[in-house]
Write a protein that holds these residues in place. Sequence first.
Motif, PDB file in Angstrom:
ATOM      1  N   LEU A 298      -0.626  -1.160   7.616  1.00 28.20           N
ATOM      2  CA  LEU A 298       0.021  -1.468   6.438  1.00 28.20           C
ATOM      3  C   LEU A 298       0.276  -2.707   5.904  1.00 28.20           C
ATOM      4  O   LEU A 298      -0.007  -3.246   4.931  1.00 28.20           O
ATOM      5  N   LEU A 299       0.751  -3.547   7.020  1.00 31.17           N
ATOM      6  CA  LEU A 299       1.057  -5.070   6.996  1.00 31.17           C
ATOM      7  C   LEU A 299      -0.097  -5.740   6.648  1.00 31.17           C
ATOM      8  O   LEU A 299       0.062  -6.500   5.928  1.00 31.17           O
ATOM      9  N   ALA A 300      -1.291  -5.545   7.275  1.00 30.45           N
ATOM     10  CA  ALA A 300      -2.426  -6.001   6.940  1.00 30.45           C
ATOM     11  C   ALA A 300      -2.987  -5.809   5.430  1.00 30.45           C
ATOM     12  O   ALA A 300      -3.735  -6.754   5.019  1.00 30.45           O
ATOM     13  N   THR A 301      -2.650  -4.669   4.818  1.00 31.51           N
ATOM     14  CA  THR A 301      -3.060  -4.453   3.412  1.00 31.51           C
ATOM     15  C   THR A 301      -2.063  -4.761   2.322  1.00 31.51           C
ATOM     16  O   THR A 301      -2.310  -4.730   1.399  1.00 31.51           O
ATOM     17  N   CYS A 302      -0.873  -5.305   2.708  1.00 29.84           N
ATOM     18  CA  CYS A 302       0.096  -5.836   1.839  1.00 29.84           C
ATOM     19  C   CYS A 302      -0.499  -7.247   1.186  1.00 29.84           C
ATOM     20  O   CYS A 302      -1.096  -8.024   2.040  1.00 29.84           O
TER      21      CYS A 302
ATOM     22  N   MET B 104       9.692  -6.251   5.997  1.00 35.80           N
ATOM     23  CA  MET B 104       9.804  -5.781   7.303  1.00 35.80           C
ATOM     24  C   MET B 104       9.019  -4.281   6.784  1.00 35.80           C
ATOM     25  O   MET B 104       9.404  -3.464   5.938  1.00 35.80           O
ATOM     26  N   ILE B 105       7.874  -3.829   7.524  1.00 34.07           N
ATOM     27  CA  ILE B 105       7.471  -2.410   7.500  1.00 34.07           C
ATOM     28  C   ILE B 105       7.867  -1.897   8.621  1.00 34.07           C
ATOM     29  O   ILE B 105       7.635  -2.329   9.799  1.00 34.07           O
TER      30      ILE B 105
ATOM     31  N   PRO C  71       0.924  -1.189  -0.165  1.00 34.41           N
ATOM     32  CA  PRO C  71      -0.158   0.139   0.058  1.00 34.41           C
ATOM     33  C   PRO C  71       0.864   1.297  -0.211  1.00 34.41           C
ATOM     34  O   PRO C  71       2.115   1.291   0.321  1.00 34.41           O
ATOM     35  N   GLU C  72       0.303   2.453  -0.256  1.00 35.75           N
ATOM     36  CA  GLU C  72       1.131   3.684  -0.273  1.00 35.75           C
ATOM     37  C   GLU C  72       1.407   4.013   1.062  1.00 35.75           C
ATOM     38  O   GLU C  72       0.690   3.835   1.957  1.00 35.75           O
ATOM     39  N   LEU C  73       2.809   4.176   1.237  1.00 35.91           N
ATOM     40  CA  LEU C  73       3.316   4.471   2.346  1.00 35.91           C
ATOM     41  C   LEU C  73       3.171   5.917   2.923  1.00 35.91           C
ATOM     42  O   LEU C  73       3.824   6.826   2.181  1.00 35.91           O
ATOM     43  N   PRO C  74       2.666   6.058   4.101  1.00 36.37           N
ATOM     44  CA  PRO C  74       2.772   7.273   4.544  1.00 36.37           C
ATOM     45  C   PRO C  74       4.236   8.125   4.879  1.00 36.37           C
ATOM     46  O   PRO C  74       5.148   7.085   4.993  1.00 36.37           O
ATOM     47  N   GLU C  75       4.385   9.222   4.873  1.00 37.02           N
ATOM     48  CA  GLU C  75       5.891   9.917   5.069  1.00 37.02           C
ATOM     49  C   GLU C  75       6.310   9.137   6.269  1.00 37.02           C
ATOM     50  O   GLU C  75       5.718   8.995   7.417  1.00 37.02           O
ATOM     51  N   GLY C  76       7.415   8.761   6.217  1.00 36.46           N
ATOM     52  CA  GLY C  76       8.403   8.133   7.525  1.00 36.46           C
ATOM     53  C   GLY C  76       8.092   6.791   7.603  1.00 36.46           C
ATOM     54  O   GLY C  76       8.680   6.079   8.522  1.00 36.46           O
ATOM     55  N   TYR C  77       7.459   5.992   6.734  1.00 36.66           N
ATOM     56  CA  TYR C  77       7.292   4.668   6.661  1.00 36.66           C
ATOM     57  C   TYR C  77       8.009   3.924   5.672  1.00 36.66           C
ATOM     58  O   TYR C  77       8.131   4.592   4.616  1.00 36.66           O
TER      59      TYR C  77
END
Lengths: 707, 272
Positions: free
Chosen positions: A109-113, A97-98, A53-59
């Motif tokens: 984020l992990l759940a939506t990968c 790893m996220i 998924p699109e990662l927010p800033e800092g992720y």
Amino acid sequence: MEKISQSVIKKDHDPKISGRSIYVCDYPSEGVLCGKILHAKVAKAKVLGVKVPELPEGYFYVDARDIPGDNNVNIVLDDMPIYCRETVEYIGEAIAMICGPDEKVVDKLLATCQVEYEELEPVIDLRKATEAFFNYDFAHGDLEKAFAEADKIYDEEFTTGYQEQAYLETQSMMAEPEESGRMFVHGSMQCAYYVKGAVMRALGCGPSGVHIYQDVTGGGFGGKEAFPSILACQVAVAARKCGKTVRCVFDRREDMEYTSKRHPSICRYKVAVKDGLVTAMDIDVIYNAGAYSTLSAVVLQRGLIAGPGIYKVPNLHVHGRALKTNTSPCGAYRGFGAPQTYFAVEMVMDHIARDLGIDSLEFKQANFAKQGDVTSTSGRYHFPIPIPDMIEEIDQLCHYRQKRLEYSKPQTGRYRRGIGMSMYFHGAGFTGSGERDIIKAVAKLRKYADGTVEVLASNGEIGQGVRTTFPKIVAHELNLPLEKVYYNHPDTARVPDSGPTVASRSLMIVGELLRRAAIKLRTQWIDGEEQEVEEHFREPTFMIPFYIDKFQGDAYPTYAWAVNVLELEVDTYTGITKVLGAYGNFDVGTPIDYNIVMGQMEGGFLQGIGYASIENMDYDAKGRIRNNSFSDYLIPTTKDVPNLQCILHVDKYPEGPYGAKGAGEVPLVGGPPAYLDAMEQALGGVNLYHAPFSIEDTMKVIMKEGI
Amino acid sequence: MVDGFIANSLAEALEIRATQDVVPYAGGTDLMVVNRPGLTYLFIGKVPELKRVFVDEQYVHIGAAVTFTEAIHNPDVPTLMKEAISRIAAPAIRNAGTFGGNLGNGSAKADSVLIEFATDAKLRLVSAKGERIIDVDKFYLGRKKLDLAKDELIAEILLPSKGIENYAYTKVGGRNALAISRVSFAGVFASEEGKITNIAAAFGAVADTVLRYKDIEEMLLGKTIAEARELRQDYLQAYSERMVLTRGRVSAEYRKGVCMNLLGDFLTKFGI
């Protein structure tokens, strides 16, 4: 009791009991990214791609492409990747790893990968596995002749299951990029230098590019021998990519399902008996290694060397394989491959005795190896074997013989009793010439101007007491109060490599280096000056050189010995089995601290009883472990074995400090055969073949036998 | 952090229950296992009206917020109940866990609930609008399904004050402490003038709810011991046919075998 054995308050007692110790998860979260692993959900598949998924800033999303060095974790064969390659080989394998500041966002984020798999046919059933990571074979004597001349031949198969270390603190690790460019990795671990070697390889850097520190560690039991190397590489790669500190703390479910456990086993024993003596054993051992080889080579070696138990077997053939299945890689757990084969050999000896109509203790006694006899690997038992004396001591403690006779009479009623015994050794230190050729331990003492002395070594405190016993030895030789000598958790930037915290070796090997170093310092002592002394490992001169390719020579310099007795009462209506008494007699040489050693003996023995009875873990047809919580994987509590008594038999080892030998593992090893021996008696003399033996297993026998 | 209310009286608790969407709790021992985000909680562990134990003509009243440890030390609580709750978890959990929570969690493995089934206990449910008394077996509609309205609270457990002195009880857990029941059995026996007046048998942790078959029990009601002994095989056969058990942490076959053993032992214990 000798002065050195007298108990002191452990150096880490106060901070631990008061809750002030800082574990990995206790460090403040400011500026620290939470890292969580994307685990494979299928046992074998080609990973076609991951929709992130699109990662927010800092992720950040971290995977194999981000590894600056080599995607192989340095363990034995180095086949385990840090993050998966093209395929995943077991449920739980790390794909990525996220990392990010907020744990909840990371979870989301992990759940939506979405991982796109092309599923491949996994190998799940150990009996159908064919790929051997390791295949060992050794023999002595004339097997064929012995079987041809035997009065009777026995052929039996034994199986054992997983055992989960169930340490209090789950696998936890942090990586902090330092301003100098050096990577600082710290966490819950047993072997700082193993972690160092692995992280250097992952980051593609030299020894000065990384340093490792062992944080306060909430138990290991072997489970933190190899796995921390994997997790350390994962967080180090992530920290390198993110440019920030990354912390990964496993939850209990991840830890139970995806980290290393004791190898399940299938052991087949063919035994030739002539004139009441065992003349030959033909042993075939299979260990379930899981998807990658990790520590299986050394685990299997120890298991095979223990194959014939403590018996004199003039004609011996041992064949063993560690087979690949698409399940979590198995690894080290207190006992390290020996509990499986001891279970088999002790049970087969019990069964033969029953068949011959002899008491099993008498039969075993007639077959004991003695000082000077040849070991399974054509080495020698250099020192007296104390088992006969230890049996008398335990008989006095619990009236084994009298009870054994009493319970052998026909029993009626709801409750039936049995008493069983096991006897065994545990080789102290690394197998073979590992100490000399691989580890080459170095230990140092640093004396400061104020007269305090610091122990510099790499052995981690994991509850076994090295932060106390090491200083005790040094203080003893220097005639200093214990407060003047201290041992901090190791940081590879400041301590030499005294080897890993494994194989019941720390006290016996490194403790002796420290004793010698202390003597050296004593002779050189100059008040008010800063001084440093160093000692290196020297192999004892009596050793017959060991060749691992032939399994020939002295596999161990000496052995810790043990006799275990379990007395049980079975409720035939429910299968509930009450442990009326658990009695252990252990020879670990001189105890360097009586309370610490007794804590080890009682705790290890209880783990052995759990392994024999209630600690049941298995995977389903898809290779998934379902009992992944403490409500589904039960370990014994003190209420399960209220009457647990341990005694120490002291046979000193001249090369260990004050006669100390390895103590860490021996108490666990003999639980299953003693438990099952007692169970067999309680159930009217049936033969049993597997551990753990659950209440359901008990009920099945009761129903089948009409008890 | 948990969002929630603390009630100091029953009236206050019921007012909050009537106007808010809350999860009531007292000890919190079940809630601690999983912290579900987004819920609002109502703490009723200190409500005096729910903390009482007293006896009247017919019943022993045990307040929903009475902890197991309090009950174990209370002389008015029947021995059978004490035996069961003293096997719950470990002291720390028993110090916090309550009767209301054991019911409200809706599990067929709840150790105090088994005793309530075996003794034909009733529950007093209250709301701002009034109260009702319900048989415990009617309260359980299915797995984790309870006959409890959104504005109601469990106020009391009403155990019969007489006639439950003769019993058989066994808990099969995975170990001796901190273990959820894998099979549990409670049987209550009473007779008057040589005739059986009660022969309740309840089975816990083997199906979605605690099991009890009153129609099979009727086979032996009103019979003398000698007559009952004649019927023993038929009675056991009836149970064996009726009990269709689910598998859980142990197999259905194991559960069945153990249930039948314990039932047979219960009969034997009272001469049947």
